[in-house]
Enzyme design. Structure first.
Site, PDB file in Angstrom:
ATOM      1  N   LYS A 147      11.320  13.037   2.027  1.00  0.00           N
ATOM      2  CA  LYS A 147      11.344  12.561   0.641  1.00  0.00           C
ATOM      3  C   LYS A 147      12.511  13.226  -0.099  1.00  0.00           C
ATOM      4  O   LYS A 147      13.102  14.198   0.378  1.00  0.00           O
ATOM      5  CB  LYS A 147      10.037  12.930  -0.084  1.00  0.00           C
ATOM      6  CG  LYS A 147       8.786  12.238   0.442  1.00  0.00           C
ATOM      7  CD  LYS A 147       8.734  10.769   0.118  1.00  0.00           C
ATOM      8  CE  LYS A 147       7.426  10.138   0.570  1.00  0.00           C
ATOM      9  NZ  LYS A 147       7.292  10.099   2.032  1.00  0.00           N
ATOM     10  N   SER A 189       9.233   4.318   3.122  1.00  0.00           N
ATOM     11  CA  SER A 189       9.282   4.924   1.790  1.00  0.00           C
ATOM     12  C   SER A 189      10.679   5.387   1.389  1.00  0.00           C
ATOM     13  O   SER A 189      10.895   5.746   0.237  1.00  0.00           O
ATOM     14  CB  SER A 189       8.311   6.111   1.698  1.00  0.00           C
ATOM     15  OG  SER A 189       8.822   7.233   2.362  1.00  0.00           O
TER      16      SER A 189
END
Length: 204
Positions: free
Chosen positions: A164, A126
């Site tokens: 993230k 990701s």
């Protein structure tokens, strides 16, 4: 200083070379491979002789802790053994494992405060558009806050850990992946446990 055998000189030269290239000394296995010794105990024996003769100093409590002493032409850097803490996801969150799996030597010049820095191994894709890939080790500085846009290790409301890009918005937090095929994670509450300050990738 007492004269070295050819094998001892080869080992010392290899240690100096690796310190010069990477900023930290090689592992016992790497030394053995470089000088043609299959037995780690034999390598340890040669390192002991080098230490007795005053060419190196070792810290038995730390892996790879080899300091070159005396008349050498290699400027060594101070090395910090940074703990590697479990696995953390860069895909779907997984439970953070708060235990030290191993230690990794990093130059002190890039690590401010050994007790405030740790490393985590990435699992998932990701963050690939930020140059963080599956299997990478990220260097994380422990802190409880972050500016919008910084890459963080965060704990979600369910105590799941994820890497993230962090955004605090009007009535929620957005944990944004760096992969255009994935959606952001939107949360009412999130706990920042650290900011990613570096990435290590083994090219071998």
């Amino acid at each position: 200083m007492e004269k070295l055998t050819k094998r001892q000189q080869d080992i010392l030269d290899f240690i100096k070379l690796k310190v010069q290239e990477k900023g930290y000394p090689p592992s016992v296995r790497e030394i053995g491979q470089a000088v043609g010794l299959a037995s780690s105990s034999t390598v340890h024996g040669h390192l002991s002789r080098l230490e007795e003769k005053g060419y190196i100093r070792r810290d038995p409590t730390k892996p790879r802790a080899i300091e070159i002493l005396g008349d050498n032409r290699t400027e060594t850097q101070s090395v910090i053994q940074v703990p590697i803490i479990g696995k953390v996801t860069a895909g779907l969150p997984i439970t953070a494992v708060e235990s030290v799996e191993d230690h990794f030597p990093l130059p002190a010049s890039i690590v401010a405060g050994a007790d405030q820095v740790f490393m985590l191994r990435i699992s998932g894709d990701s963050m690939i558009e930020a140059g963080i890939f599956d299997g990478d080790l990220v260097v994380v500085r422990q802190q409880q806050s972050a500016y919008n846009g910084e890459i963080v290790v965060a704990l979600t409301e369910d105590n799941e850990a994820t890497v993230k890009r962090f955004y605090k918005e009007k009535d929620h937090f957005r944990l944004q992946p760096e992969n255009s095929s994935l959606e952001p994670i939107i949360l009412k509450q999130v706990s920042v446990i650290g900011k990613v300050i570096g990435v290590y990738r083994d090219l071998h």
